[in-house]
Design an enzyme around this catalytic site. Structure first.
Site, PDB file in Angstrom:
ATOM      1  N   GLY A 104       0.926  -1.407  -0.634  1.00 18.41           N
ATOM      2  CA  GLY A 104       1.182  -0.987  -2.014  1.00 18.41           C
ATOM      3  C   GLY A 104       0.147  -0.009  -2.557  1.00 18.41           C
ATOM      4  O   GLY A 104      -0.022   0.118  -3.763  1.00 18.41           O
ATOM      5  N   GLU A 160     -10.298   6.043   8.191  1.00 16.42           N
ATOM      6  CA  GLU A 160      -9.468   7.076   8.815  1.00 16.42           C
ATOM      7  C   GLU A 160      -9.943   8.438   8.333  1.00 16.42           C
ATOM      8  O   GLU A 160     -10.426   8.565   7.208  1.00 16.42           O
ATOM      9  CB  GLU A 160      -7.995   6.921   8.384  1.00 16.42           C
ATOM     10  CG  GLU A 160      -7.243   5.865   9.137  1.00 16.42           C
ATOM     11  CD  GLU A 160      -5.775   5.786   8.722  1.00 16.42           C
ATOM     12  OE1 GLU A 160      -5.322   6.584   7.873  1.00 16.42           O
ATOM     13  OE2 GLU A 160      -5.084   4.904   9.257  1.00 16.42           O
ATOM     14  N   ILE A 211      -6.535  13.297   5.639  1.00 17.47           N
ATOM     15  CA  ILE A 211      -5.762  14.510   5.914  1.00 17.47           C
ATOM     16  C   ILE A 211      -5.352  15.129   4.579  1.00 17.47           C
ATOM     17  O   ILE A 211      -4.511  14.576   3.872  1.00 17.47           O
ATOM     18  CB  ILE A 211      -4.530  14.178   6.789  1.00 17.47           C
ATOM     19  CG1 ILE A 211      -5.015  13.557   8.114  1.00 17.47           C
ATOM     20  CG2 ILE A 211      -3.677  15.418   7.035  1.00 17.47           C
ATOM     21  CD1 ILE A 211      -3.925  12.985   8.982  1.00 17.47           C
ATOM     22  N   GLU A 217       1.365   3.143   9.543  1.00 14.41           N
ATOM     23  CA  GLU A 217       1.545   1.693   9.468  1.00 14.41           C
ATOM     24  C   GLU A 217       3.033   1.379   9.612  1.00 14.41           C
ATOM     25  O   GLU A 217       3.877   2.275   9.559  1.00 14.41           O
ATOM     26  CB  GLU A 217       1.031   1.141   8.128  1.00 14.41           C
ATOM     27  CG  GLU A 217       1.818   1.631   6.928  1.00 14.41           C
ATOM     28  CD  GLU A 217       1.721   0.688   5.724  1.00 14.41           C
ATOM     29  OE1 GLU A 217       1.301  -0.480   5.876  1.00 14.41           O
ATOM     30  OE2 GLU A 217       2.094   1.131   4.628  1.00 14.41           O
ATOM     31  N   ASN A 271       6.005  -1.173   7.864  1.00 14.01           N
ATOM     32  CA  ASN A 271       6.351  -2.150   6.834  1.00 14.01           C
ATOM     33  C   ASN A 271       7.500  -3.003   7.358  1.00 14.01           C
ATOM     34  O   ASN A 271       8.569  -2.490   7.687  1.00 14.01           O
ATOM     35  CB  ASN A 271       6.748  -1.442   5.532  1.00 14.01           C
ATOM     36  CG  ASN A 271       5.565  -0.711   4.934  1.00 14.01           C
ATOM     37  OD1 ASN A 271       4.473  -1.252   4.864  1.00 14.01           O
ATOM     38  ND2 ASN A 271       5.762   0.526   4.541  1.00 14.01           N
ATOM     39  N   ARG A 300       9.884  -4.973   6.321  1.00 11.85           N
ATOM     40  CA  ARG A 300      10.761  -5.471   5.251  1.00 11.85           C
ATOM     41  C   ARG A 300      11.718  -4.348   4.842  1.00 11.85           C
ATOM     42  O   ARG A 300      11.583  -3.217   5.310  1.00 11.85           O
ATOM     43  CB  ARG A 300       9.906  -5.837   4.041  1.00 11.85           C
ATOM     44  CG  ARG A 300       9.041  -4.659   3.618  1.00 11.85           C
ATOM     45  CD  ARG A 300       8.242  -4.924   2.366  1.00 11.85           C
ATOM     46  NE  ARG A 300       7.106  -4.033   2.241  1.00 11.85           N
ATOM     47  CZ  ARG A 300       7.136  -2.820   1.709  1.00 11.85           C
ATOM     48  NH1 ARG A 300       8.260  -2.327   1.239  1.00 11.85           N
ATOM     49  NH2 ARG A 300       6.049  -2.078   1.647  1.00 11.85           N
ATOM     50  N   VAL A 316      11.693  -0.107  -0.863  1.00 11.30           N
ATOM     51  CA  VAL A 316      12.210   0.327  -2.162  1.00 11.30           C
ATOM     52  C   VAL A 316      13.173   1.508  -1.990  1.00 11.30           C
ATOM     53  O   VAL A 316      14.243   1.555  -2.586  1.00 11.30           O
ATOM     54  CB  VAL A 316      11.047   0.717  -3.109  1.00 11.30           C
ATOM     55  CG1 VAL A 316      11.586   1.250  -4.428  1.00 11.30           C
ATOM     56  CG2 VAL A 316      10.106  -0.460  -3.335  1.00 11.30           C
TER      57      VAL A 316
END
Ligand code: ADP
Ligand code: ADP
Ligand code: MG
Length: 456
Positions: free
Chosen positions: A162, A198, A201, A287, A289, A291, A294
């Site tokens: 988030g 990281e 960028i 990454e 997610n 799930r 949105v």
């Protein structure tokens, strides 16, 4: 599957209830006290109150959710996004009580919930990851990591999500302060202070791949989305397909998304996020997610696939309704998130009563929302009021249709970002796709100036 417990609120609860209904499945909604009269509560076949408004007292209580599911004779739990959606403990508790969890396995959630572990999985399967460190446990570790990387860097929480717990560090002198705040933030937001670093960028686009896998071993992608328009690392406008990239790059990114899902035998719907460095043309895994997201409707609009229905079917051990070779992407879709917020006050959340609510209508305009005239937006939760999605034959038509839709959306009583969204959509840089993940920030100042000019 005959009955599904919906463990969420707001627009996504409405969305899940509709998908259940379309499949002839009953829905039970678990609500907090303040959501008893909400729109999804009126739509659900049954409502169970699980506690006081504060998320920690209701929507985040695993035992309460599982008890509500068992007590109502439900066969499955849909967690939506946010709240418990990425908590492996919920998936485990469901399994322990013979309930289907409408999402991936607890193992998948755990593997991907740790960003460092996820980076390792990507690397092991030949997918490039953003140049970065292993976990940094002390300022000394952080200094050593940046020695090789150079600045600017991004401090990230291994358990983050988030957009929280991230800090840009411009140079060495800022590292110590940023390290302290970021690890304190990570500890309080995620109960886990582990950080990593990281390379930052600066001229980046966020491109993510929608994937879905079933229990029969089929794993496919449903195309990609571009979510580069963000504020505070949170998306506000998304689109599918990603504009202005070559078809070769598009295919490479999609293949990388599927490779990661296959690497962990991913089951159900998920999103693999990549960052594209526009200065070099290289993309990196960021990454995954685990799930529904949105912004899933833009994918639904261009593929014609109902992702929530697919999620439910997959959880019931049915095979995916389409194969990779059957996938057709037609037209261009855009989504705008309408939050209750005041743009000129730094996007501050703005709860209150909605006095007028007239959403736009028309062909190829979709509005996902739980709001209605007279609805009181409670201060306890995410401020998302509605998502407006438009489909066009091409990108320009989708943008024009969105301008029309937002221009005819009447909301009174509370502030929303609609004027700012229209300002962004009307900008020539957006129209030709000359944007990066920092572009919205630069537009905020221009917008404030334009607003002040209009007032005087
Ligand atoms: P991402 O963080 O990957 O951009 P999304 O854009 O899908 O994911 O969602 C933004 C974040 O905000 C998610 O991590 C989700 O947990 C949280 N969130 C968004 N809307 C809600 C909501 N209505 N209730 C709870 N959490 C939410
Ligand atoms: P979250 O779990 O909070 O969604 P992400 O790792 O997905 O965190 O990052 C959120 C956003 O932050 C990205 O969409 C992107 O705009 C920005 N971001 C993340 N990593 C980098 C990076 N290395 N360089 C520049 N921007 C980044
Ligand atoms: Mg992300």
């Amino acid at each position: 599957m005959r009955r599904v417990l919906v463990a969420n609120r707001g627009e996504i609860a409405v969305r899940i209830i509709k998908a259940c209904r379309a499949l002839g499945i009953e829905s039970v909604l678990a609500v907090s006290e303040i959501d008893r009269d909400s729109l999804p509560a009126r739509m659900a076949d049954r409502v169970v109150c699980i506690g006081p408004p504060r998320p920690a007292d209701s929507y985040l209580k695993i035992e309460a959710i599982v008890c509500a599911a068992i007590g109502t004779g439900s066969d499955a739990v849909h967690p939506g996004y946010g709240f418990l959606a990425e908590r492996p403990e919920l998936a485990e508790a469901c399994a322990a009580h013979g309930l289907a969890f409408i999402g991936p396995s607890a193992e998948n959630i755990r593997q991907m919930g740790d960003k460092l572990g996820a980076r390792k999985i990507a690397r092991d399967h030949g997918i490039p990851v953003v140049p970065g460190s292993e976990k940094v446990e002390s300022l000394g570790d952080a200094l050593a990591a940046t020695e090789e990387m150079g600045f600017p860097v991004l401090l990230k929480a291994a358990a983050g999500g988030g957009g929280r717990g991230m800090k840009i560090v411009a140079d060495r002198s800022e590292l110590s302060g940023a390290f302290e705040t970021a690890s304190a933030e990570a500890r309080s937001a995620f109960g886990n202070p582990v950080l990593f670093i990281e390379r930052y960028i600066p001229n980046a686009r966020h491109i993510e791949v929608q994937v879905i896998g079933d229990h029969q071993g089929n794993t496919i992608h449903l195309g990609e989305r571009d979510c580069s328009l963000q504020r505070r690392y949170q998306k506000i406008i998304e689109e599918a397909p990603a504009p202005s990239i070559s078809n070769q790059l598009r295919e490479e990114i999609r293949a990388a998304g599927v490779a990661i899902a296959r690497a962990v035998r991913y089951e159900n719907a998920g999103t693999v996020e990549f960052i594209l460095d526009q200065d070099t043309g290289k993309f990196y895994f960021m990454e995954m997610n685990t799930r529904i997201q949105v912004e899933h409707p833009v994918t639904e609009m261009v593929t014609g696939i109902d992702l929530v229905k697919e999620q439910i079917q997959v959880a019931a051990h049915k095979p995916l309704s389409i194969s990779q070779s059957e996938l057709r992407i037609t037209g261009h879709a855009i989504e705008c998130r309408i939050n209750a917020e005041s743009v000129l006050e730094g996007f501050q959340q703005f709860p209150g009563r909605i006095t007028q609510w007239r959403p736009p209508q028309g062909p190829n305009i979709r509005v996902d929302s739980h709001c209605y005239p007279g609805y009181f937006v409670p201060p306890y939760y995410d401020s998302l009021l509605a998502k407006v999605i438009t489909l066009g034959d091409d990108r320009l038509e989708a943008i024009e249709r969105m301008q029309f839709a937002l221009g005819t959306f009447t909301i009174s009583g509370i502030d929303t970002a609609i004027p700012f969204l229209r300002f962004l959509l009307g900008d020539p840089d957006y129209v030709v796709g000359r944007v990066n993940t920092r572009w919205v920030e630069t537009m905020q100042e221009k917008f404030a100036t334009a607003q002040l000019g209009a007032k005087s």
